[in-house]
Scaffold this active site. Sequence first.
Site, PDB file in Angstrom:
ATOM      1  N   GLY C  46       0.834  -1.190   0.000  1.00  0.00           N
ATOM      2  CA  GLY C  46       0.000   0.000   0.000  1.00  0.00           C
ATOM      3  C   GLY C  46       0.865   1.235   0.000  1.00  0.00           C
ATOM      4  O   GLY C  46       2.046   1.192   0.382  1.00  0.00           O
ATOM      5  N   ASN C  47       0.316   2.337  -0.423  1.00  0.00           N
ATOM      6  CA  ASN C  47       1.065   3.590  -0.423  1.00  0.00           C
ATOM      7  C   ASN C  47       0.107   4.762  -0.472  1.00  0.00           C
ATOM      8  O   ASN C  47      -0.960   4.697  -1.051  1.00  0.00           O
ATOM      9  CB  ASN C  47       2.063   3.639  -1.592  1.00  0.00           C
ATOM     10  N   SER C  63       9.481   3.092  -1.906  1.00  0.00           N
ATOM     11  CA  SER C  63       9.168   1.731  -2.362  1.00  0.00           C
ATOM     12  C   SER C  63       9.698   0.672  -1.398  1.00  0.00           C
ATOM     13  O   SER C  63      10.855   0.723  -0.975  1.00  0.00           O
ATOM     14  CB  SER C  63       9.799   1.506  -3.744  1.00  0.00           C
ATOM     15  N   GLY C  64       8.823  -0.295  -1.037  1.00  0.00           N
ATOM     16  CA  GLY C  64       9.239  -1.485  -0.300  1.00  0.00           C
ATOM     17  C   GLY C  64       9.829  -1.234   1.071  1.00  0.00           C
ATOM     18  O   GLY C  64      10.560  -2.069   1.601  1.00  0.00           O
ATOM     19  N   SER C  92       7.562   4.992  -4.324  1.00  0.00           N
ATOM     20  CA  SER C  92       6.764   3.801  -4.629  1.00  0.00           C
ATOM     21  C   SER C  92       6.706   3.545  -6.132  1.00  0.00           C
ATOM     22  O   SER C  92       6.612   4.496  -6.919  1.00  0.00           O
ATOM     23  CB  SER C  92       5.343   4.023  -4.097  1.00  0.00           C
ATOM     24  N   ASP C  94       4.280   2.726  -7.666  1.00  0.00           N
ATOM     25  CA  ASP C  94       2.975   3.176  -8.141  1.00  0.00           C
ATOM     26  C   ASP C  94       2.889   4.693  -8.295  1.00  0.00           C
ATOM     27  O   ASP C  94       1.814   5.230  -8.573  1.00  0.00           O
ATOM     28  CB  ASP C  94       1.879   2.687  -7.182  1.00  0.00           C
ATOM     29  N   HIS C 113      -3.349   4.003  -2.348  1.00  0.00           N
ATOM     30  CA  HIS C 113      -3.539   2.709  -3.019  1.00  0.00           C
ATOM     31  C   HIS C 113      -3.263   1.614  -1.997  1.00  0.00           C
ATOM     32  O   HIS C 113      -2.215   1.619  -1.352  1.00  0.00           O
ATOM     33  CB  HIS C 113      -2.577   2.587  -4.202  1.00  0.00           C
ATOM     34  N   HIS C 115      -4.128  -2.812  -0.923  1.00  0.00           N
ATOM     35  CA  HIS C 115      -4.702  -4.101  -1.312  1.00  0.00           C
ATOM     36  C   HIS C 115      -5.612  -4.559  -0.183  1.00  0.00           C
ATOM     37  O   HIS C 115      -5.607  -5.725   0.190  1.00  0.00           O
ATOM     38  CB  HIS C 115      -3.595  -5.129  -1.587  1.00  0.00           C
ATOM     39  N   ASP C 138     -24.183   7.238   2.243  1.00  0.00           N
ATOM     40  CA  ASP C 138     -23.696   8.356   3.052  1.00  0.00           C
ATOM     41  C   ASP C 138     -22.314   8.840   2.603  1.00  0.00           C
ATOM     42  O   ASP C 138     -21.903   9.948   2.929  1.00  0.00           O
ATOM     43  CB  ASP C 138     -23.619   7.951   4.541  1.00  0.00           C
ATOM     44  N   HIS C 187      -6.548  -6.008  -9.665  1.00  0.00           N
ATOM     45  CA  HIS C 187      -5.492  -5.349  -8.905  1.00  0.00           C
ATOM     46  C   HIS C 187      -5.994  -4.935  -7.507  1.00  0.00           C
ATOM     47  O   HIS C 187      -5.819  -5.694  -6.551  1.00  0.00           O
ATOM     48  CB  HIS C 187      -4.991  -4.143  -9.706  1.00  0.00           C
ATOM     49  N   TYR C 245     -26.513  16.945   8.362  1.00  0.00           N
ATOM     50  CA  TYR C 245     -25.867  15.955   9.224  1.00  0.00           C
ATOM     51  C   TYR C 245     -24.674  16.608   9.928  1.00  0.00           C
ATOM     52  O   TYR C 245     -24.016  17.468   9.361  1.00  0.00           O
ATOM     53  CB  TYR C 245     -25.400  14.776   8.376  1.00  0.00           C
TER      54      TYR C 245
END
Lengths: 248, 248, 248, 248
Positions: C46-47, C63-64, C92, C94, C113, C115, C138, C187, C245
């Site tokens: 994730g990032n 990254s990583g 990353s 991505d 992003h 998973h 909502d 993905h 609300y």
Amino acid sequence: MIRVHSVHNLHIVHRKNKPMYEELKSRVCAVNIALKEQGLVFQTWGNASAVDREQSVVAIKPSGVDYAEMKPEHIPVVDLQGNKVEGELKPSVDLASHLALYNAFADIGGVIHTHSHYATCFAQARREIPCFGTTHADYFYGSVPLAPPPSPGQVKDGYEWNTGVLIVETFMNRDPLSCPAVLVAGHGPFVWGQTIEKALENACVLEELAKMAATTLEINPKSMPLEDYLLNKHFLRKHGENAYYGQK
Amino acid sequence: MIRVHSVHNLHIVHRKNKPMYEELKSRVCAVNIALKEQGLVFQTWGNASAVDREQSVVAIKPSGVDYAEMKPEHIPVVDLQGNKVEGELKPSVDLASHLALYNAFADIGGVIHTHSHYATCFAQARREIPCFGTTHADYFYGSVPLAPPPSPGQVKDGYEWNTGVLIVETFMNRDPLSCPAVLVAGHGPFVWGQTIEKALENACVLEELAKMAATTLEINPKSMPLEDYLLNKHFLRKHGENAYYGQK
Amino acid sequence: MIRVHSVHNLHIVHRKNKPMYEELKSRVCAVNIALKEQGLVFQTWGNASAVDREQSVVAIKPSGVDYAEMKPEHIPVVDLQGNKVEGELKPSVDLASHLALYNAFADIGGVIHTHSHYATCFAQARREIPCFGTTHADYFYGSVPLAPPPSPGQVKDGYEWNTGVLIVETFMNRDPLSCPAVLVAGHGPFVWGQTIEKALENACVLEELAKMAATTLEINPKSMPLEDYLLNKHFLRKHGENAYYGQK
Amino acid sequence: MIRVHSVHNLHIVHRKNKPMYEELKSRVCAVNIALKEQGLVFQTWGNASAVDREQSVVAIKPSGVDYAEMKPEHIPVVDLQGNKVEGELKPSVDLASHLALYNAFADIGGVIHTHSHYATCFAQARREIPCFGTTHADYFYGSVPLAPPPSPGQVKDGYEWNTGVLIVETFMNRDPLSCPAVLVAGHGPFVWGQTIEKALENACVLEELAKMAATTLEINPKSMPLEDYLLNKHFLRKHGENAYYGQK
């Protein structure tokens, strides 16, 4: 005769105001609390008991008492016909089911009834738990059977005792120690063992196996039970005469 | 020749009463405990081992020992034929399966066998784990295969060794390091890696991917595997010669 | 012109050796760590990034890198074309997907992003997430759409950028802030918001809604989306001009 | 007349600048926080209220306020027509639904609305929760019903009040205390009880029963409800005139 002697002792002890069943009540209290800690009971939906075969008494969780407050002195003790022997609180409403099992299964030392999630869902779905793999075969020698629901007549009179009788009938042709659990249709699991601590382990394992069986059916609704020769191999590798698992 | 030399060293060390395999046993102990902490094993249902290729020895979890009490000195060490080299406790009953893998897969340094929930359920459902997405493709180059159950003859004689042989045969045309796991039908997963620590990571990832595959099938029972060109892209982005993931 | 002025400031600051983007990098670091704590990422899957529109720079997870060790000074800063502006670590992989979104969606301030389990399973099952109830309505004005997988050509050259472009095309006729998430087929989810903190909230809500949609389909595979007039009522009760609300 | 007397007291107390509803607001605050702790609400998706029948006032969670920061002094108090009596914050947007229930169900003391996972998924799937077993029968006398969604006209004008009215209509021929919960189609559960604390227990039990029903349907999509005579036995064993569960 030993039994008479021990009853004699009991009376002496009673006169001295020191309760006889301390160890039994401690163990029953500890396992009932463990049921909650292991996530097998929600609210007060569960009870555990142990039998002392020497003295012919059963100690069981009191009815509707919170696990957080339970202490050994709260645990009622009854004889095998259900007559109160010691304790102020009412025993679990399911006492008679436990007694039916103790009377019929001579080798069991503890009984546990829970509404643990997955085992109860199989009972509600009216399905036995098939032996889908070696994990199951390591503990239960074949599927965990489904006892039928009590009939209207069996509910009207002696419901809890009759529930126990239906379980016993389900094991007519099966060794209760090679499959130490049953599902009562529409209700939930009853589990036992040679001791109450072993019954606790079996209750934990049963729930895990039920969860695995549910996921297995989800992945492949047509999943087939494990081959008999693999069931035999795994059950006997741990439990047979030539068992070679563990440090024995 | 190095191997002779190292055996020679072993003898010297033994005479001095300083065990040879301390680091190996420590790592094996740590990873076995981590299996429990990561939720990959329930009860004692799992075992991890590591090989020392220099000295041709394997250290493995002892059979049926509680993870909470396990210490490096409890870890038995055997040679690649399974003969005890050091330690008082019996090795895991699954030792022979591990040895079959070490003998066949020259590049692996650690093997882990668990009954982790979702991976075991795929094994019980007799389904391989399809590569449904890039998460899977980042770790496993295609579906995680299903090894067939051992035949009655393979169970009767050398069951655990034969389980390992069936795994090896499943990888006849496949690189065991590009897909470091297998499901044994009706049983559960075996996972490996270049080190035991990498095998642990792979075991964690396998369980997560199995869970994702189960949910994917639940949402759409007709889900299709990832396109080959996307599988290639993701696996090789992390593992190929031109990998560009991470800080390398 | 403000932009020139701020670039001028940047240079001054740089000469004084005091980095320009401390607050931006702190927020990006905090949200990346929160992704892990909220259970939205497993391993390093994730990032999160944030844009500073004034200075036209984006800060993103390296990254990583392990979340446990991540500090603001590890966060790389790039311009909107992806050129490194500050930081030693590689961004990353991505990054290009994030940049495509920042370039196309003028009002977003953060992109995430992950998973995360259920959202990724919908992406793997190649299903959009229907709006089954008011909980969904909502937050998201209709179903969360599914972007198609990149073609072989789009994978070969500029894969990550093209992933972003496919997302942008999916929102051709839709306001990205009234539905701040998308699933990329095979993905996983990309989520955004006016700030990176709002993107984090949206990522948490998306996962919860995906889980609810999965269970809804399990209970009734033919479940229908919420009626349009109820969708309108709930989305606009919280987000419309006449929202009533909260404490506004 | 007692009511007049107590209103009189109220005025006196107000003049002394000491708020009247401290205990009521404390209990409402505590139960709202408990909703979060019990995992029944995600984000701010839930609200609990209690009525004081003597004083004809209702205390309810304020709208969109974080549970972590909620204190008794934040809890607004309104009369049974919804007019503010005390407090600075706006009441929950769902206030009118609560009021409709208090006005129609004379014996209830607390109302809770959540989007708890499984109960909400049944509402989204537009399915009532069948009574599949004795666990359910111990708390709810039959299936938990599904109220229809409000019509476009009911949404346009007085949406929240109309939601309450639809719930009341669903209980036209049913005792609201023998089944203290309902699912509003496409929305989620409303739960009540003789006190707000009992409503909390019912909300916890409802979620557990919904989860069990979902798993039961997963194991056997054709699962049938519990036989009527077993439903009667279990509900009345705990709630009937001759109840014999617990220490009563």
